[in-house]
Design a protein around this motif. Structure first.
Motif, mmCIF file in Angstrom:
data_model
loop_
_atom_site.group_PDB
_atom_site.id
_atom_site.type_symbol
_atom_site.label_atom_id
_atom_site.label_comp_id
_atom_site.label_asym_id
_atom_site.label_seq_id
_atom_site.Cartn_x
_atom_site.Cartn_y
_atom_site.Cartn_z
ATOM 1 N N LYS A 186 -5.361 3.028 6.412
ATOM 2 C CA LYS A 186 -5.544 3.590 5.140
ATOM 3 C C LYS A 186 -5.688 2.560 3.892
ATOM 4 C CE LYS A 186 -3.087 7.549 6.424
ATOM 5 N NZ LYS A 186 -2.469 8.965 6.017
ATOM 6 N N SER A 187 -5.433 1.441 4.398
ATOM 7 C CA SER A 187 -5.500 0.407 3.197
ATOM 8 C C SER A 187 -7.097 -0.288 2.735
ATOM 9 C CB SER A 187 -4.987 -1.021 4.004
ATOM 10 O OG SER A 187 -5.815 -1.650 4.864
ATOM 11 N N GLU A 188 -8.022 0.283 3.717
ATOM 12 C CA GLU A 188 -9.376 0.026 3.661
ATOM 13 C C GLU A 188 -9.797 -1.345 3.682
ATOM 14 O OE1 GLU A 188 -11.321 2.077 0.241
ATOM 15 O OE2 GLU A 188 -9.985 3.674 0.502
ATOM 16 N N GLU A 205 2.881 8.281 0.033
ATOM 17 C CA GLU A 205 1.456 7.923 -0.279
ATOM 18 C C GLU A 205 0.996 6.470 -0.032
ATOM 19 O OE1 GLU A 205 1.235 11.498 -3.520
ATOM 20 O OE2 GLU A 205 1.135 9.256 -4.276
ATOM 21 N N TYR A 206 -0.319 6.349 0.314
ATOM 22 C CA TYR A 206 -0.896 5.167 0.488
ATOM 23 C C TYR A 206 -2.227 4.998 -0.342
ATOM 24 C CZ TYR A 206 1.338 5.318 5.041
ATOM 25 O OH TYR A 206 2.598 5.406 6.086
ATOM 26 N N VAL A 207 -1.994 3.765 -1.127
ATOM 27 C CA VAL A 207 -2.909 3.337 -1.826
ATOM 28 C C VAL A 207 -3.632 2.266 -1.300
ATOM 29 C CG1 VAL A 207 -1.668 4.102 -3.904
ATOM 30 C CG2 VAL A 207 -1.363 1.682 -3.280
ATOM 31 N N ILE A 228 0.881 -1.377 -0.015
ATOM 32 C CA ILE A 228 0.022 0.024 0.101
ATOM 33 C C ILE A 228 0.596 1.304 -0.012
ATOM 34 C CG2 ILE A 228 -1.929 -1.098 1.034
ATOM 35 C CD1 ILE A 228 -1.021 0.682 3.515
ATOM 36 N N ARG A 229 2.301 1.175 0.216
ATOM 37 C CA ARG A 229 2.963 2.227 0.373
ATOM 38 C C ARG A 229 3.431 2.702 -1.039
ATOM 39 N NH1 ARG A 229 7.359 1.986 5.069
ATOM 40 N NH2 ARG A 229 5.913 1.961 6.694
#
Length: 137
Positions: free
Chosen positions: A45-47, A21-23, A11-12
């Motif tokens: 942030k990973s959802e 940034e996180y995705v 996620i980075r």
């Protein structure tokens, strides 16, 4: 073959001279998942959710709360492990947590005992680990 996975690499988004940034995480179900690790910021942030990860096939989840400790989740169990002896060396403690927990599970410790042993090792590592790495004879 069992797999231990730390979400940070998924996620980075890291670029030179830019903030990380996180995705959104995109994981596929795999039957050999065993242990998942994330710190709380990356997890949020990973959802991802605890139920989703267990549904993907992970057997045990470790969510780190930095210096405060970590939570262990299984399908039927949840416990928070408070750290009490964290030293000045904090870089690498998440890696140390997942590696030591996974090691203890692979050699036959149950999840709770593995978490207790891993907590002790993380505390030791944060106080002495880096010094030992640079020790010369």
């Amino acid at each position: 073959m069992p797999i231990a996975l730390d979400i940070q690499g998924f996620i980075r988004n890291c670029e030179v001279n830019k903030e990380i940034e996180y995705v959104k995480a995109n994981l596929s179900p795999i039957s050999s998942y065993f242990v998942f690790h994330s710190n709380i910021e990356e997890f949020e942030k990973s959802e991802l959710t605890i139920n989703y990860l267990l549904g993907l096939g992970f057997k045990e989840l470790l969510i780190s709360y930095n210096e405060d400790g970590f939570e262990l989740y299984t399908r039927n169990y949840k416990e928070f492990f408070k750290t009490s002896k964290i030293g000045n060396y904090k870089t690498g403690t998440g890696d140390t947590l997942i590696a030591s927990y996974f090691y203890y599970r692979l050699i036959g410790y149950n999840p709770r005992d593995s978490a207790l042993k891993a907590k002790e090792f993380v505390e030791w590592f944060s106080n002495y680990g880096y010094l030992e790495l640079f020790h010369t004879k």
